[in-house]
Scaffold this motif. Sequence first.
Motif, PDB file in Angstrom:
ATOM      1  N   GLY A 174       0.813  -1.212   0.000  1.00 35.24           N
ATOM      2  CA  GLY A 174       0.000   0.000   0.000  1.00 35.24           C
ATOM      3  C   GLY A 174       0.840   1.253   0.000  1.00 35.24           C
ATOM      4  N   LEU A 175       1.921   1.245   0.769  1.00 32.58           N
ATOM      5  CA  LEU A 175       2.808   2.415   0.793  1.00 32.58           C
ATOM      6  C   LEU A 175       3.412   2.679  -0.589  1.00 32.58           C
ATOM      7  CD1 LEU A 175       4.714   1.942   4.187  1.00 32.58           C
ATOM      8  CD2 LEU A 175       3.085   3.759   3.611  1.00 32.58           C
ATOM      9  N   MET A 176       3.875   1.628  -1.239  1.00 33.85           N
ATOM     10  CA  MET A 176       4.489   1.800  -2.548  1.00 33.85           C
ATOM     11  C   MET A 176       3.473   2.225  -3.592  1.00 33.85           C
ATOM     12  SD  MET A 176       7.660   1.373  -2.015  1.00 33.85           S
ATOM     13  CE  MET A 176       8.362   1.167  -3.644  1.00 33.85           C
ATOM     14  N   THR A 209      10.126  -1.709 -10.285  1.00 35.54           N
ATOM     15  CA  THR A 209      11.157  -1.170  -9.394  1.00 35.54           C
ATOM     16  C   THR A 209      10.780   0.241  -8.952  1.00 35.54           C
ATOM     17  OG1 THR A 209      12.401  -0.342 -11.304  1.00 35.54           O
ATOM     18  CG2 THR A 209      13.026  -2.513 -10.431  1.00 35.54           C
ATOM     19  N   PRO A 210      11.119   0.589  -7.718  1.00 34.86           N
ATOM     20  CA  PRO A 210      10.853   1.958  -7.252  1.00 34.86           C
ATOM     21  C   PRO A 210      11.824   2.947  -7.897  1.00 34.86           C
ATOM     22  CG  PRO A 210      12.012   0.722  -5.572  1.00 34.86           C
ATOM     23  CD  PRO A 210      11.693  -0.257  -6.662  1.00 34.86           C
ATOM     24  N   HIS A 211      11.344   4.165  -8.119  1.00 33.45           N
ATOM     25  CA  HIS A 211      12.170   5.195  -8.752  1.00 33.45           C
ATOM     26  C   HIS A 211      12.414   6.399  -7.843  1.00 33.45           C
ATOM     27  CE1 HIS A 211      10.861   2.828 -12.227  1.00 33.45           C
ATOM     28  NE2 HIS A 211      11.840   3.392 -12.910  1.00 33.45           N
ATOM     29  N   THR A 212      11.555   6.580  -6.854  1.00 32.31           N
ATOM     30  CA  THR A 212      11.722   7.722  -5.959  1.00 32.31           C
ATOM     31  C   THR A 212      12.653   7.354  -4.805  1.00 32.31           C
ATOM     32  OG1 THR A 212       9.830   7.109  -4.573  1.00 32.31           O
ATOM     33  CG2 THR A 212       9.369   8.432  -6.515  1.00 32.31           C
ATOM     34  N   PRO A 213      13.349   8.342  -4.226  1.00 34.39           N
ATOM     35  CA  PRO A 213      14.225   8.057  -3.086  1.00 34.39           C
ATOM     36  C   PRO A 213      13.488   7.397  -1.916  1.00 34.39           C
ATOM     37  CG  PRO A 213      14.670  10.228  -3.957  1.00 34.39           C
ATOM     38  CD  PRO A 213      13.441   9.744  -4.654  1.00 34.39           C
ATOM     39  N   LEU A 214      12.274   7.888  -1.614  1.00 33.38           N
ATOM     40  CA  LEU A 214      11.512   7.308  -0.509  1.00 33.38           C
ATOM     41  C   LEU A 214      11.117   5.867  -0.826  1.00 33.38           C
ATOM     42  CD1 LEU A 214      10.184   7.617   2.232  1.00 33.38           C
ATOM     43  CD2 LEU A 214       8.167   8.600   1.080  1.00 33.38           C
ATOM     44  N   GLY A 215      10.735   5.614  -2.062  1.00 33.88           N
ATOM     45  CA  GLY A 215      10.373   4.255  -2.452  1.00 33.88           C
ATOM     46  C   GLY A 215      11.547   3.310  -2.360  1.00 33.88           C
ATOM     47  N   ARG A 216      12.725   3.764  -2.742  1.00 32.58           N
ATOM     48  CA  ARG A 216      13.916   2.920  -2.647  1.00 32.58           C
ATOM     49  C   ARG A 216      14.290   2.651  -1.194  1.00 32.58           C
ATOM     50  NH1 ARG A 216      17.424   5.857  -7.497  1.00 32.58           N
ATOM     51  NH2 ARG A 216      16.219   4.929  -9.231  1.00 32.58           N
ATOM     52  N   MET A 217      14.091   3.634  -0.327  1.00 34.57           N
ATOM     53  CA  MET A 217      14.381   3.431   1.086  1.00 34.57           C
ATOM     54  C   MET A 217      13.430   2.372   1.672  1.00 34.57           C
ATOM     55  SD  MET A 217      14.476   6.215   4.190  1.00 34.57           S
ATOM     56  CE  MET A 217      12.703   6.461   4.152  1.00 34.57           C
ATOM     57  N   ILE A 218      12.146   2.473   1.346  1.00 35.31           N
ATOM     58  CA  ILE A 218      11.174   1.487   1.829  1.00 35.31           C
ATOM     59  C   ILE A 218      11.503   0.101   1.274  1.00 35.31           C
ATOM     60  CG2 ILE A 218       8.750   0.798   1.702  1.00 35.31           C
ATOM     61  CD1 ILE A 218       7.995   3.727   1.835  1.00 35.31           C
ATOM     62  N   SER A 219      11.929   0.053   0.020  1.00 36.78           N
ATOM     63  CA  SER A 219      12.315  -1.220  -0.585  1.00 36.78           C
ATOM     64  C   SER A 219      13.492  -1.845   0.159  1.00 36.78           C
ATOM     65  CB  SER A 219      12.671  -1.004  -2.055  1.00 36.78           C
ATOM     66  OG  SER A 219      13.100  -2.207  -2.651  1.00 36.78           O
ATOM     67  N   SER A 220      14.463  -1.042   0.530  1.00 37.63           N
ATOM     68  CA  SER A 220      15.627  -1.543   1.270  1.00 37.63           C
ATOM     69  C   SER A 220      15.210  -2.091   2.629  1.00 37.63           C
ATOM     70  CB  SER A 220      16.658  -0.424   1.445  1.00 37.63           C
ATOM     71  OG  SER A 220      17.080   0.073   0.196  1.00 37.63           O
ATOM     72  N   ILE A 221      14.310  -1.366   3.306  1.00 41.34           N
ATOM     73  CA  ILE A 221      13.825  -1.834   4.611  1.00 41.34           C
ATOM     74  C   ILE A 221      13.125  -3.184   4.458  1.00 41.34           C
ATOM     75  CG2 ILE A 221      12.205  -1.357   6.481  1.00 41.34           C
ATOM     76  CD1 ILE A 221      12.740   1.619   6.042  1.00 41.34           C
ATOM     77  N   LEU A 222      12.323  -3.326   3.414  1.00 40.39           N
ATOM     78  CA  LEU A 222      11.591  -4.569   3.208  1.00 40.39           C
ATOM     79  C   LEU A 222      12.537  -5.722   2.902  1.00 40.39           C
ATOM     80  CD1 LEU A 222       8.774  -5.818   3.085  1.00 40.39           C
ATOM     81  CD2 LEU A 222       8.687  -5.256   0.653  1.00 40.39           C
ATOM     82  N   ILE A 223      13.594  -5.473   2.142  1.00 42.11           N
ATOM     83  CA  ILE A 223      14.576  -6.527   1.857  1.00 42.11           C
ATOM     84  C   ILE A 223      15.265  -6.980   3.135  1.00 42.11           C
ATOM     85  CG2 ILE A 223      16.759  -7.028   0.699  1.00 42.11           C
ATOM     86  CD1 ILE A 223      15.858  -5.149  -1.539  1.00 42.11           C
ATOM     87  N   LEU A 224      15.702  -6.036   3.957  1.00 41.30           N
ATOM     88  CA  LEU A 224      16.347  -6.400   5.225  1.00 41.30           C
ATOM     89  C   LEU A 224      15.379  -7.132   6.145  1.00 41.30           C
ATOM     90  CD1 LEU A 224      18.371  -3.106   5.893  1.00 41.30           C
ATOM     91  CD2 LEU A 224      19.239  -5.316   5.077  1.00 41.30           C
ATOM     92  N   LEU A 225      14.129  -6.696   6.138  1.00 43.20           N
ATOM     93  CA  LEU A 225      13.110  -7.367   6.948  1.00 43.20           C
ATOM     94  C   LEU A 225      12.894  -8.795   6.472  1.00 43.20           C
ATOM     95  CD1 LEU A 225      11.116  -6.911   9.270  1.00 43.20           C
ATOM     96  CD2 LEU A 225       9.430  -6.162   7.578  1.00 43.20           C
TER      97      LEU A 225
END
Length: 281
Positions: A174-176, A209-225
């Motif tokens: 939903g966030l993305m 794939t995310p293109h915005t900085p905020l989207g990439r940050m959320i993507s990184s958090i999800l990968i680590l999670l």
Amino acid sequence: MSHGEQGWRQRLYLFLFDVHSPAGRRFEAFWVVITLCSVLTLFIESAEPHNIGLSIKEGSIFLLLEYIFTLLFSLEYVLRVLTTPRPFHYIFSFYGLVDLLTTLPLYFLWLWPDITLRYMMGIRLLRVLRLLRLIKLLRYMGSANVMWDTLVSARKKLFLFFGGVMIILCVFGGLMYVIEGPEHGFTSLPVSVYWAVVTMTTVGYGDITPHTPLGRMISSILILLGYSLIAIPTGVMSSYMTDVMQRNRQKRCCSVCKQTQHDDDAQYCKHCGGVLEDKHK
């Protein structure tokens, strides 16, 4: 119904339905092997049907094999209906519907000769559902029983874990969807949740794939999670498996079929009638 006919039906019922007995387990294993052969034949048939000319058509070896599989599955289904004390209960049960479905493809071909062979293969592939019997069979096969008991014991924690994972996927999807939007490929909530599943499992197909900085940050958090969550079900299963194995060591074991889970005061095995070992010896 005569006594001889009733005895015949009862013996056949034990062969077809009773997976507690060695004979019933062998009979169930036979149908699993037949199902595997049927599915394997289907995959070989569909490999290069236009080049090798062995598709299910008049005069082909695969048509002959389909006749054999259909005959066996039809015979099994009829015998199960005739021998079970509650025919309608079996007919409308999950396994009953699966058994009926596995007998139909060739009959469909007879009724509609012009049916597309690709559709026929799709219907025939549903025979793989018969392999679900293997789960029922494995419950009574030695060490596989430990795995089944572990799954049963840990089911609440596993359901809780996967429920939490689903919530996380919905939230991040939903966030993305809100942050990235349709212009970056996140055209709907289902597509966004699909991206979340692919990202959390660290597969990363790259189609979205995310293109915005905020989207990439959320993507990184999800990968680590996702990396952090991988070990949780493994730890839960290991803990419960250790507990189940320790409990089984304390249970009485049959000297003939090696089955456990007998009452403390039982003298004979409830599966085969063999003498039980004394756990105090």
